[in-house]
Design an enzyme around this catalytic site. Structure first.
Site, PDB file in Angstrom:
ATOM      1  N   GLU A  80       0.624  -1.281   0.027  1.00 46.43           N
ATOM      2  CA  GLU A  80      -0.048  -0.025  -0.025  1.00 46.43           C
ATOM      3  C   GLU A  80       0.719   1.295   0.124  1.00 46.43           C
ATOM      4  O   GLU A  80       1.973   1.324   0.356  1.00 46.43           O
ATOM      5  CB  GLU A  80      -0.991   0.054   1.152  1.00 46.43           C
ATOM      6  CG  GLU A  80      -1.702  -1.297   1.442  1.00 46.43           C
ATOM      7  CD  GLU A  80      -2.151  -1.594   2.784  1.00 46.43           C
ATOM      8  OE1 GLU A  80      -2.206  -0.495   3.437  1.00 46.43           O
ATOM      9  OE2 GLU A  80      -2.779  -2.538   2.864  1.00 46.43           O
ATOM     10  N   LYS A  92       2.282   4.530   1.454  1.00 42.71           N
ATOM     11  CA  LYS A  92       2.621   5.124   2.643  1.00 42.71           C
ATOM     12  C   LYS A  92       2.194   6.757   2.706  1.00 42.71           C
ATOM     13  O   LYS A  92       3.003   7.476   2.181  1.00 42.71           O
ATOM     14  CB  LYS A  92       3.988   5.099   3.259  1.00 42.71           C
ATOM     15  CG  LYS A  92       4.410   5.477   4.650  1.00 42.71           C
ATOM     16  CD  LYS A  92       5.725   5.042   5.056  1.00 42.71           C
ATOM     17  CE  LYS A  92       5.843   5.740   6.529  1.00 42.71           C
ATOM     18  NZ  LYS A  92       5.804   6.848   6.806  1.00 42.71           N
ATOM     19  N   ASP A  98       1.154  10.327   3.597  1.00 44.42           N
ATOM     20  CA  ASP A  98       1.914  11.624   4.628  1.00 44.42           C
ATOM     21  C   ASP A  98       0.680  12.334   5.073  1.00 44.42           C
ATOM     22  O   ASP A  98       0.564  13.309   4.548  1.00 44.42           O
ATOM     23  CB  ASP A  98       2.476  12.413   3.750  1.00 44.42           C
ATOM     24  CG  ASP A  98       3.618  13.085   4.834  1.00 44.42           C
ATOM     25  OD1 ASP A  98       4.584  13.830   4.208  1.00 44.42           O
ATOM     26  OD2 ASP A  98       3.815  12.754   5.927  1.00 44.42           O
ATOM     27  N   TYR A 110      -7.069   1.697   5.959  1.00 38.61           N
ATOM     28  CA  TYR A 110      -6.325   0.727   5.574  1.00 38.61           C
ATOM     29  C   TYR A 110      -6.183  -0.403   6.509  1.00 38.61           C
ATOM     30  O   TYR A 110      -5.356  -1.406   6.520  1.00 38.61           O
ATOM     31  CB  TYR A 110      -4.884   1.080   5.199  1.00 38.61           C
ATOM     32  CG  TYR A 110      -4.315   1.864   6.591  1.00 38.61           C
ATOM     33  CD1 TYR A 110      -4.444   3.340   6.855  1.00 38.61           C
ATOM     34  CD2 TYR A 110      -3.873   1.403   7.993  1.00 38.61           C
ATOM     35  CE1 TYR A 110      -3.843   4.003   7.691  1.00 38.61           C
ATOM     36  CE2 TYR A 110      -3.399   2.154   8.921  1.00 38.61           C
ATOM     37  CZ  TYR A 110      -3.497   3.554   8.709  1.00 38.61           C
ATOM     38  OH  TYR A 110      -3.051   4.178   9.705  1.00 38.61           O
ATOM     39  N   LYS A 158      10.744   3.118   2.476  1.00 39.27           N
ATOM     40  CA  LYS A 158      10.577   4.244   2.098  1.00 39.27           C
ATOM     41  C   LYS A 158      11.328   4.843   0.878  1.00 39.27           C
ATOM     42  O   LYS A 158      12.209   4.172   0.650  1.00 39.27           O
ATOM     43  CB  LYS A 158      11.276   5.280   3.375  1.00 39.27           C
ATOM     44  CG  LYS A 158      10.501   4.921   4.669  1.00 39.27           C
ATOM     45  CD  LYS A 158      10.857   5.685   5.886  1.00 39.27           C
ATOM     46  CE  LYS A 158       9.930   7.324   5.564  1.00 39.27           C
ATOM     47  NZ  LYS A 158      10.344   8.137   6.720  1.00 39.27           N
ATOM     48  N   CYS A 192      25.233  38.751  19.815  1.00 42.84           N
ATOM     49  CA  CYS A 192      23.771  38.536  19.141  1.00 42.84           C
ATOM     50  C   CYS A 192      23.381  39.526  18.096  1.00 42.84           C
ATOM     51  O   CYS A 192      23.844  40.523  18.222  1.00 42.84           O
ATOM     52  CB  CYS A 192      22.762  38.689  20.580  1.00 42.84           C
ATOM     53  SG  CYS A 192      21.112  38.559  19.712  1.00 42.84           S
ATOM     54  N   CYS A 237      20.636  42.022  19.444  1.00 46.28           N
ATOM     55  CA  CYS A 237      20.710  43.157  20.235  1.00 46.28           C
ATOM     56  C   CYS A 237      22.161  43.405  20.595  1.00 46.28           C
ATOM     57  O   CYS A 237      22.508  44.366  21.349  1.00 46.28           O
ATOM     58  CB  CYS A 237      20.017  42.458  21.603  1.00 46.28           C
ATOM     59  SG  CYS A 237      20.673  41.263  22.278  1.00 46.28           S
ATOM     60  N   CYS A 279      22.317  33.746  23.241  1.00 44.16           N
ATOM     61  CA  CYS A 279      22.356  35.389  23.729  1.00 44.16           C
ATOM     62  C   CYS A 279      22.057  35.491  25.162  1.00 44.16           C
ATOM     63  O   CYS A 279      21.103  34.787  25.455  1.00 44.16           O
ATOM     64  CB  CYS A 279      21.443  36.211  22.740  1.00 44.16           C
ATOM     65  SG  CYS A 279      21.170  37.740  23.495  1.00 44.16           S
ATOM     66  N   CYS A 333      16.382  40.734  24.989  1.00 49.89           N
ATOM     67  CA  CYS A 333      16.781  40.634  23.559  1.00 49.89           C
ATOM     68  C   CYS A 333      15.403  40.769  22.727  1.00 49.89           C
ATOM     69  O   CYS A 333      14.581  39.871  22.882  1.00 49.89           O
ATOM     70  CB  CYS A 333      17.653  39.648  23.264  1.00 49.89           C
ATOM     71  SG  CYS A 333      17.922  39.501  21.433  1.00 49.89           S
TER      72      CYS A 333
END
Length: 716
Positions: free
Chosen positions: A164, A166, A168, A278, A366, A460, A463, A478, A483
């Site tokens: 069958e 697969k 998603d 299924y 897969k 950062c 900031c 950071c 920030c």
């Protein structure tokens, strides 16, 4: 003599190391560490072996925590941050280590569970038979190895398989009784799912009544399928969201999952969903002997099945079918990422049996991840709500599996260094599982002399504050909690579905609030007025009114949602529930010290230190006080709501004063458990008219049978 002294020193060092690791591991791992500590009394030549086992235990623990994090992001938040391929690799690595070091196997490990517990506001529904996950095979060698195991177990030269697609989407279970749809739920953790009956009924391809021509309908049948969104409908949905200034869904799977888990069925109805069935759970009477016959039976009673399902006689035909579907993949109207291979005979399936999280008789074969080659034009840095600096590659736009990709995550500095990724490099990128694109590898043969190595900045980028990488961590952060990037992401998190669930308050609107200085933190949301919001660009008065109403509605959220919404590091939804249950009040929790927190079951030093650090900051204390003054719920409900704790109820027959779903929700709200079948562990059966076999079994087992009136009196 010196050698003996040194050996004793190593023993004590080993004991100390074991203690440090023990303090951070889950209960099963702690037992293993204690065993290792006992082994430290062995002769000196075995000390190295013990240290190696300590490292393996730590590695297994780290993999479990990583997989648990990604399970939360994928199943409960619909926001995966790694590809299916990456997840499968981590899962397979953990599974291999647990197999080699069997003492480390824990019932809490992701390899021993089919998924994770549902955490949304949808009510919970137990599955009478667990909805299991599938093992994966990634190539022809692995699928042949699966076939060899099956043939050996069944003592056959050739096995017939039902193959069958697969799909998603989102797995669901729908229960029909006497041919009528009763309840629908998501897979959840495989044992308990989320009640999505109200949304399932909006899907036109799902019948409310099954067709049993010229025969009595089955007393009960639990059917399982995949709810999906087609590529065209996904494109239309995202186009509409873009025009409305809303966040776009990453892919059809996320769109289907998000749509099905809406609290308002009117929203789901507007998003065209579809389904293919299924599999099956519990059934009152079996009418077939093979998987193929079962699918044909589904079609006869009005359940939609996928027309591309095919019975293959032997592994060669399976491999040919896999290639055929791979060739057709792009032309299909919906997303698939492989095929599912099932032993066709149901008797053979029963002989082969199941593992804790997957059947031995089925496997997912897969497809290879979708990959393309492109160039890295630049590397930028994004700052998250915890201050994490994440490097992102800006790419020469390229089409991958029908989607234009212009950015790919680089994860962290270690990943950049490991793959030697440089600005200007030509790279292979992939959208494995159609999630966030990632850089697979650099094509060094195409590297030019001006390709620049990259190092994360020491400050950062938002900031300008110092950015540090704590010892033992892969992430640079950071240090400035004010920030702007952290503040924005923190408010987005606070308003998110699994936290305060403020409907309609997305990232773009929050950015508008910040840029117009209407808010500084999450507490300021509760001071906003319709007039303030309506003055913003492209904001009508009705929209402003809806946002203010949604913000005020969020005051009703439970304190564990608020605690999670504060965005404290390491405090996920599960931990937030544990803490609120332990201390009842967030203000009480804020005053607890490290030792008091660690004394709570499932709360470790890492979580305790994070809580103490957060609440020791005066600004955070002030934020908590402002949220309380705004009317948010700091204290959990009266413990009287646990009056049915430890009690199991089963509902049967035609109920007149409330629906079965309402009754089961009431039981769960009062701390009890709602089951679908009667057993010796059942405490009460609530019987309506024509109760049938469940009432009969209850009498045989001596289970108390309640009328609707008696149940109402019991539960108030």
């Amino acid at each position: 003599m010196t050698q003996k002294i040194m050996s004793k020193k190593k023993l004590f060092d080993g004991l100390n190391n074991a203690k440090k690791i023990r303090d951070s591991l889950i209960p099963k791992d702690i037992q293993h560490i204690q065993e290792l500590r006992r082994k430290l009394l062995l002769p000196n030549e075995q000390i190295k072996k013990v240290n190696d086992e300590l490292q393996i235990a730590q590695k297994i623990h780290d993999l479990r925590k990583e997989l648990e994090k990604h399970n939360q992001l994928y199943y409960n938040q619909d926001k995966p941050i790694i590809s299916d391929f990456q997840y499968d690799s981590l899962f397979r690595e953990l599974k291999t280590l647990e197999k080699l070091y069997i003492d480390n196997i824990s019932p809490l490990s992701p390899t021993q569970n089919a998924g994770i517990a549902p955490v949304s506001e949808l009510s919970k529904v137990p599955h009478s038979i667990p909805m299991l996950s599938l093992d994966n095979s990634m190539n022809e060698e692995e699928i042949r190895a699966f076939d060899e195991r099956i043939r050996k177990a069944l003592n056959r030269e050739k096995v017939e398989y039902s193959c069958e697609l697969k799909l998603d989407g989102l797995a669901v279970e729908i229960v029909y009784e006497n041919g009528l749809l009763q309840i629908a739920s998501t897979r959840g953790d495989g044992v308990t799912g989320e009640d999505v009956t109200h949304n399932i009924k909006t899907i036109k391809s799902i019948p409310l009544r099954l067709m049993f021509d010229n025969q009595l309908p089955l007393a009960r049948i639990e059917v399982r399928g995949e709810v999906i969104m087609t590529k065209d409908n996904f494109a239309e949905l995202n186009k509409a969201r873009q025009e409305a200034g809303e966040n776009l869904f990453a892919n059809p799977r996320n769109a289907a999952a998000g749509s099905l888990r809406q609290l308002d069925p009117a929203i789901t109805a507007k998003r065209t969903l579809d389904v293919f069935f299924y599999g099956i759970g519990q059934i009152s009477e079996s009418m077939y002997k093979t998987q193929a016959e079962m699918l044909n039976f589904f079609k006869n009673i009005g359940l939609k099945t996928n027309p591309l399902t095919h019975v293959c006689k032997g592994i060669k035909e399976v491999i040919a079918y896999h290639q055929e579907m791979l060739d057709k993949r792009e032309s299909l109207p919906y997303e698939i990422d492989g095929i599912v291979v099932k032993v066709n005979s149901l008797n053979d399936q029963e002989t082969l049996g199941i593992r804790s999280r997957s059947p031995r008789w089925a496997i997912a074969y897969k497809f290879p991840a979708s990959q393309e080659i492109t160039r890295i034009n630049d590397i930028i840095v994004q700052v998250g709500r915890t201050g994490a600096l994440t490097p992102v590659a800006e790419l020469e736009p390229v089409n991958v599996s029908g989607v234009t990709v212009s950015r790919a995550t680089l994860h962290n500095q270690d990943e950049i260094d490991r793959k030697d990724i440089r600005i200007g490099d030509w790279v292979v990128i992939q959208r494995a599982g159609d999630v966030i694109p990632e850089v697979v590898k650099v094509i060094e043969s195409r590297r030019t002399a001006d390709a620049k190595p990259y190092t994360l900045p020491k400050t950062c980028p938002v900031c300008g504050s110092e950015a540090i990488r704590p010892e033992g961590e892969a992430v640079t952060r950071c240090v400035n909690i004010t920030c702007p990037a952290q503040v924005k992401e923190g408010i987005v998190h606070f308003a998110s579905k699994n936290a305060m669930n403020i409907d309609g308050l997305g990232e773009k609107i929050i950015v508008q609030f910040l840029e117009n200085k209407l808010i500084k933190d999450s507490s300021d949301l509760y001071t906003l007025t319709v007039e303030q919001i309506a003055q913003l660009e492209r904001m009508a008065e009705k929209s402003a009114e809806n946002i203010v109403n949604a913000i005020q509605e969020s005051k009703k959220r439970t304190p564990d949602k608020l605690l999670f919404g504060l965005g404290i590091r390491f405090i996920g939804e599960h931990v937030a529930r544990i803490l609120v249950k332990a201390f009842n009040n967030i203000e009480t929790l804020a005053e607890k010290n490290r030792d008091e927190l660690v004394a709570v079951h499932e709360i470790g030093p890492q979580v305790a230190d994070s809580l103490v650090s957060f609440f020791s900051n005066p600004e955070n204390h002030e934020l908590l006080q402002r949220l309380k003054n705004a009317g948010l719920n700091m204290e959990s409900a009266d413990t009287a709501t646990e009056q049915l704790a430890g009690k199991t109820f089963v509902f049967t027959g035609a109920l007149e004063q409330f629906t079965r779903s309402e009754g089961e929700k009431k039981v769960r709200d009062l701390g009890g458990r709602a089951a679908s079948s009667v057993s010796k562990n059942t405490n009460y059966v609530v019987a309506g008219k024509n109760a049938g076999s469940k009432a009969t079994k209850a009498r045989e087992l001596g289970v108390t049978i309640l009328s609707e009136e008696e149940f109402i009196n019991m539960t108030g």
